[in-house]
Design a protein around this motif. Structure first.
Motif, PDB file in Angstrom:
ATOM      1  N   TYR A  68       8.952   0.658   1.292  1.00 27.38           N
ATOM      2  CA  TYR A  68       7.946  -0.130   2.034  1.00 27.38           C
ATOM      3  C   TYR A  68       6.554   0.069   1.448  1.00 27.38           C
ATOM      4  O   TYR A  68       5.672  -0.749   1.650  1.00 27.38           O
ATOM      5  N   LYS A  69       6.371   1.160   0.753  1.00 17.94           N
ATOM      6  CA  LYS A  69       5.039   1.476   0.201  1.00 17.94           C
ATOM      7  C   LYS A  69       4.904   1.102  -1.274  1.00 17.94           C
ATOM      8  O   LYS A  69       3.916   1.434  -1.917  1.00 17.94           O
ATOM      9  N   GLY A  70       5.909   0.437  -1.832  1.00 15.55           N
ATOM     10  CA  GLY A  70       5.836   0.070  -3.248  1.00 15.55           C
ATOM     11  C   GLY A  70       6.249   1.224  -4.138  1.00 15.55           C
ATOM     12  O   GLY A  70       6.240   2.389  -3.715  1.00 15.55           O
ATOM     13  N   ILE A  71       6.587   0.914  -5.386  1.00 17.74           N
ATOM     14  CA  ILE A  71       7.028   1.979  -6.296  1.00 17.74           C
ATOM     15  C   ILE A  71       5.813   2.802  -6.757  1.00 17.74           C
ATOM     16  O   ILE A  71       4.704   2.261  -6.873  1.00 17.74           O
ATOM     17  N   PRO A  72       6.005   4.079  -7.045  1.00 19.78           N
ATOM     18  CA  PRO A  72       4.874   4.921  -7.473  1.00 19.78           C
ATOM     19  C   PRO A  72       4.150   4.359  -8.707  1.00 19.78           C
ATOM     20  O   PRO A  72       2.926   4.435  -8.787  1.00 19.78           O
ATOM     21  N   ALA A  73       4.903   3.767  -9.647  1.00 15.13           N
ATOM     22  CA  ALA A  73       4.249   3.269 -10.877  1.00 15.13           C
ATOM     23  C   ALA A  73       3.253   2.158 -10.565  1.00 15.13           C
ATOM     24  O   ALA A  73       2.175   2.088 -11.169  1.00 15.13           O
ATOM     25  N   ILE A  96      -3.126   3.528  -0.927  1.00 15.87           N
ATOM     26  CA  ILE A  96      -2.824   2.191  -1.452  1.00 15.87           C
ATOM     27  C   ILE A  96      -1.559   1.650  -0.808  1.00 15.87           C
ATOM     28  O   ILE A  96      -0.548   2.364  -0.723  1.00 15.87           O
ATOM     29  N   LEU A  97      -1.622   0.408  -0.370  1.00 19.47           N
ATOM     30  CA  LEU A  97      -0.401  -0.251   0.119  1.00 19.47           C
ATOM     31  C   LEU A  97      -0.258  -1.615  -0.557  1.00 19.47           C
ATOM     32  O   LEU A  97      -1.090  -2.507  -0.320  1.00 19.47           O
ATOM     33  N   PRO A  98       0.767  -1.776  -1.425  1.00 19.95           N
ATOM     34  CA  PRO A  98       0.979  -3.083  -2.042  1.00 19.95           C
ATOM     35  C   PRO A  98       1.304  -4.148  -0.989  1.00 19.95           C
ATOM     36  O   PRO A  98       1.936  -3.857   0.032  1.00 19.95           O
ATOM     37  N   LEU A  99       0.835  -5.355  -1.253  1.00 20.61           N
ATOM     38  CA  LEU A  99       1.047  -6.481  -0.330  1.00 20.61           C
ATOM     39  C   LEU A  99       1.598  -7.675  -1.096  1.00 20.61           C
ATOM     40  O   LEU A  99       1.410  -7.778  -2.307  1.00 20.61           O
ATOM     41  N   MET A 100       2.194  -8.586  -0.361  1.00 21.35           N
ATOM     42  CA  MET A 100       2.642  -9.832  -0.985  1.00 21.35           C
ATOM     43  C   MET A 100       1.481 -10.816  -0.967  1.00 21.35           C
ATOM     44  O   MET A 100       1.436 -11.770  -0.196  1.00 21.35           O
ATOM     45  N   GLY A 101       0.487 -10.530  -1.796  1.00 22.19           N
ATOM     46  CA  GLY A 101      -0.760 -11.294  -1.790  1.00 22.19           C
ATOM     47  C   GLY A 101      -1.693 -10.705  -0.752  1.00 22.19           C
ATOM     48  O   GLY A 101      -1.242 -10.085   0.227  1.00 22.19           O
ATOM     49  N   SER A 102      -2.985 -10.892  -0.970  1.00 19.98           N
ATOM     50  CA  SER A 102      -3.922 -10.289  -0.010  1.00 19.98           C
ATOM     51  C   SER A 102      -3.945 -11.046   1.305  1.00 19.98           C
ATOM     52  O   SER A 102      -4.322 -10.503   2.333  1.00 19.98           O
ATOM     53  N   LEU A 230     -11.979  -0.788   4.417  1.00 20.77           N
ATOM     54  CA  LEU A 230     -10.757  -1.085   3.661  1.00 20.77           C
ATOM     55  C   LEU A 230     -11.112  -2.165   2.657  1.00 20.77           C
ATOM     56  O   LEU A 230     -12.081  -2.900   2.842  1.00 20.77           O
ATOM     57  N   GLU A 231     -10.293  -2.284   1.611  1.00 19.35           N
ATOM     58  CA  GLU A 231     -10.512  -3.380   0.665  1.00 19.35           C
ATOM     59  C   GLU A 231      -9.186  -4.041   0.334  1.00 19.35           C
ATOM     60  O   GLU A 231      -8.194  -3.376   0.036  1.00 19.35           O
ATOM     61  N   LEU A 232      -9.225  -5.382   0.383  1.00 24.11           N
ATOM     62  CA  LEU A 232      -8.072  -6.162  -0.071  1.00 24.11           C
ATOM     63  C   LEU A 232      -8.334  -6.588  -1.502  1.00 24.11           C
ATOM     64  O   LEU A 232      -9.469  -6.915  -1.867  1.00 24.11           O
ATOM     65  N   ASN A 233      -7.282  -6.593  -2.308  1.00 21.78           N
ATOM     66  CA  ASN A 233      -7.444  -7.060  -3.683  1.00 21.78           C
ATOM     67  C   ASN A 233      -6.146  -7.743  -4.106  1.00 21.78           C
ATOM     68  O   ASN A 233      -5.133  -7.665  -3.399  1.00 21.78           O
ATOM     69  N   SER A 234      -6.179  -8.394  -5.271  1.00 16.63           N
ATOM     70  CA  SER A 234      -5.071  -9.294  -5.580  1.00 16.63           C
ATOM     71  C   SER A 234      -4.958  -9.579  -7.075  1.00 16.63           C
ATOM     72  O   SER A 234      -5.964  -9.567  -7.792  1.00 16.63           O
ATOM     73  N   GLY A 247      -0.594  -8.318  -4.245  1.00 14.60           N
ATOM     74  CA  GLY A 247      -1.915  -7.797  -3.915  1.00 14.60           C
ATOM     75  C   GLY A 247      -1.778  -6.415  -3.313  1.00 14.60           C
ATOM     76  O   GLY A 247      -0.713  -5.804  -3.397  1.00 14.60           O
ATOM     77  N   TRP A 248      -2.853  -5.920  -2.716  1.00 15.10           N
ATOM     78  CA  TRP A 248      -2.773  -4.608  -2.063  1.00 15.10           C
ATOM     79  C   TRP A 248      -3.979  -4.405  -1.154  1.00 15.10           C
ATOM     80  O   TRP A 248      -4.968  -5.138  -1.221  1.00 15.10           O
ATOM     81  N   VAL A 249      -3.846  -3.403  -0.294  1.00 11.18           N
ATOM     82  CA  VAL A 249      -4.976  -2.957   0.494  1.00 11.18           C
ATOM     83  C   VAL A 249      -5.218  -1.495   0.131  1.00 11.18           C
ATOM     84  O   VAL A 249      -4.270  -0.729  -0.075  1.00 11.18           O
TER      85      VAL A 249
END
Ligand SMILES: Cc1ncc(COP(=O)(O)O)c(C=O)c1O
Length: 396
Positions: A68-73, A96-102, A230-234, A247-249
């Motif tokens: 759920y938190k994305g792969i370490p790489a 860091i939490l990867p997202l499916m787009g910001s 917090l910051e969203l990025n993509s 993306g990620w937060v």
């Protein structure tokens, strides 16, 4: 007929979801629509990204559910990107939490932090999703105007004088869409200080920092921000990967954990092939961004010609994938004017009202379109304006 939930009563289907369906009906092989509407990059990601996706997809072991938190790489690549681009140190494990787009992050953050009736500061003009999501979670919208006379800056003094006691969350978005405004370090610092004083969460939505912008900045680089931001990025805009949904937060552990609480109940992780490709994309260096920005600068020059032809005015310096411009004074209804152009030329331009009341006199053109198409749009609009002029003379 089953009655829908009250929460959707004040929310409309996303403007582009409706409008682009209408625009598509105009597209014919004889005269194609030129879409200067959305900011969906038309160029490909770097080729190692595609190779990484293919290689990963070919591995039979890569098709199961992922963490759920994305792969370490991937998280490590994001942390490196933050260190190199913004001089911000993130903990790979916790921040860091990867997202499916910001875009989905806007909903997750709202769900994680907003109670019924709590206030949300939303930029006007601004990305429409901030308001829709606030409505969906039953929060109270507090639009704050970005002022044209401050070159679309926030009137921080006015904010300070207002009652901020019920504010729980403030959305900021620098470089700003649709105006292309960047924020100075001092402005961000003032906003962070305000958030600390009144104890609200401030979220910077930052997908445009590497497009036509000399000084990419993260709100997390501001002193004291980690307490409240917090910051969203993509990868959508800066890496030509909008359709990949990556993306990620980023921010401190406690806030990321709150977002994960929501998100982990909504999806079941991201396809490993996408994460491998994203890890590769984040290795794109200066050469990539120089080449990308050269293309956008060339397009922008033609885009400005088109706006000049329409009699619009605009700020010379704008970051991001768009040019934001004021419609000429003789246009009384900008939405109608845009439709007239669309039906007369099959060139689609975004009317500014969709970004809030403060955008009503404005339009936005996207640079996600080739120089050839932009030149073609210019020619069509020129003909359209000449025909209208002739028509007016004949009527007189
Ligand atoms: C200001 C802003 N935030 C977020 C998004 C969504 O980006 P993503 O593709 O990462 O969901 C967009 C896309 O247009 C945007 O303009």
């Amino acid at each position: 007929m089953i009655k829908t939930a009250n929460r959707i009563a004040n929310v409309e289907e996303y403007y582009f979801s409706r409008k682009l369906a209408e625009v598509r009906t105009l597209d014919t092989p004889e005269l194609r629509v030129i879409n200067l509407g959305i900011g969906s990059p038309d160029q490909a990601p770097s080729s190692p990204v595609i190779d990484a996706l293919i290689a990963s997809a070919k591995n039979p072991a890569h098709h199961g559910y992922q963490s759920y938190k994305g792969i370490p790489a991937f998280r490590k690549a994001i942390a490196d990107f933050y260190a190199n681009t913004y001089n911000v140190a993130l903990n790979t494990e916790t921040d860091i939490l990867p997202l499916m787009g910001s875009k989905e992050g806007i909903m997750h953050i709202a769900m994680a932090f907003l109670n019924d009736g709590e206030e949300v500061l939303i930029p006007n003009p601004g990305y429409p999703t901030y308001s829709s999501v606030a409505n969906l979670v039953g929060a109270k919208l507090r639009p704050y105007n970005l002022r044209e006379d401050l070159n679309w800056g926030i009137d921080i003094d006015a904010l300070k004088k207002s009652d901020l006691s019920k504010v729980k969350l403030m959305w900021v978005n620098f470089p700003h869409m649709p105006t292309g405004r960047t924020a100075s370090r001092e402005e961000l610092k003032e906003l962070v200080d305000l958030a600390r004083k009144h104890q609200f969460l401030i979220v910077n939505d930052n997908p445009y920092s590497l497009i036509l912008n000399d000084s990419p900045m993260s709100i997390l680089s501001i002193e004291g921000a980690e307490e409240v931001a917090l910051e969203l990025n993509s990868l959508s805009k800066s890496h030509n990967m909008a359709g990949w949904r990556l993306g990620w937060v980023a921010g401190k552990k406690e806030y990321i954990d709150a977002v994960l609480k929501v998100k982990s109940n909504m999806d079941s992780g991201m396809f490993l092939g996408l994460q491998d490709a994203a890890t590769e994309a984040l290795k794109n260096g200066e050469e990539w961004f120089t080449a990308l920005n050269k293309v956008y600068a060339e397009r922008k020059a033609v885009g400005k010609k088109l706006l000049d032809l329409l009699g619009c005015t605009y700020a010379e310096k704008q970051s991001g994938l768009f040019v934001w411009a004021k419609a000429p004074a003789h246009v009384t209804d900008v939405e109608k004017w845009i439709d007239e152009i669309l039906y007369g030329t099959k060139v689609f331009i975004t009317p500014g009202f969709i970004f809030g009341e403060a955008g009503r006199r404005y339009i936005r053109i996207s640079l996600c379109c080739t120089v050839e198409s932009l030149n073609e749009a210019l020619t069509r609009i020129q003909k359209h304006l000449e025909a209208k002029h002739t028509e007016q003379i004949v009527v007189k």
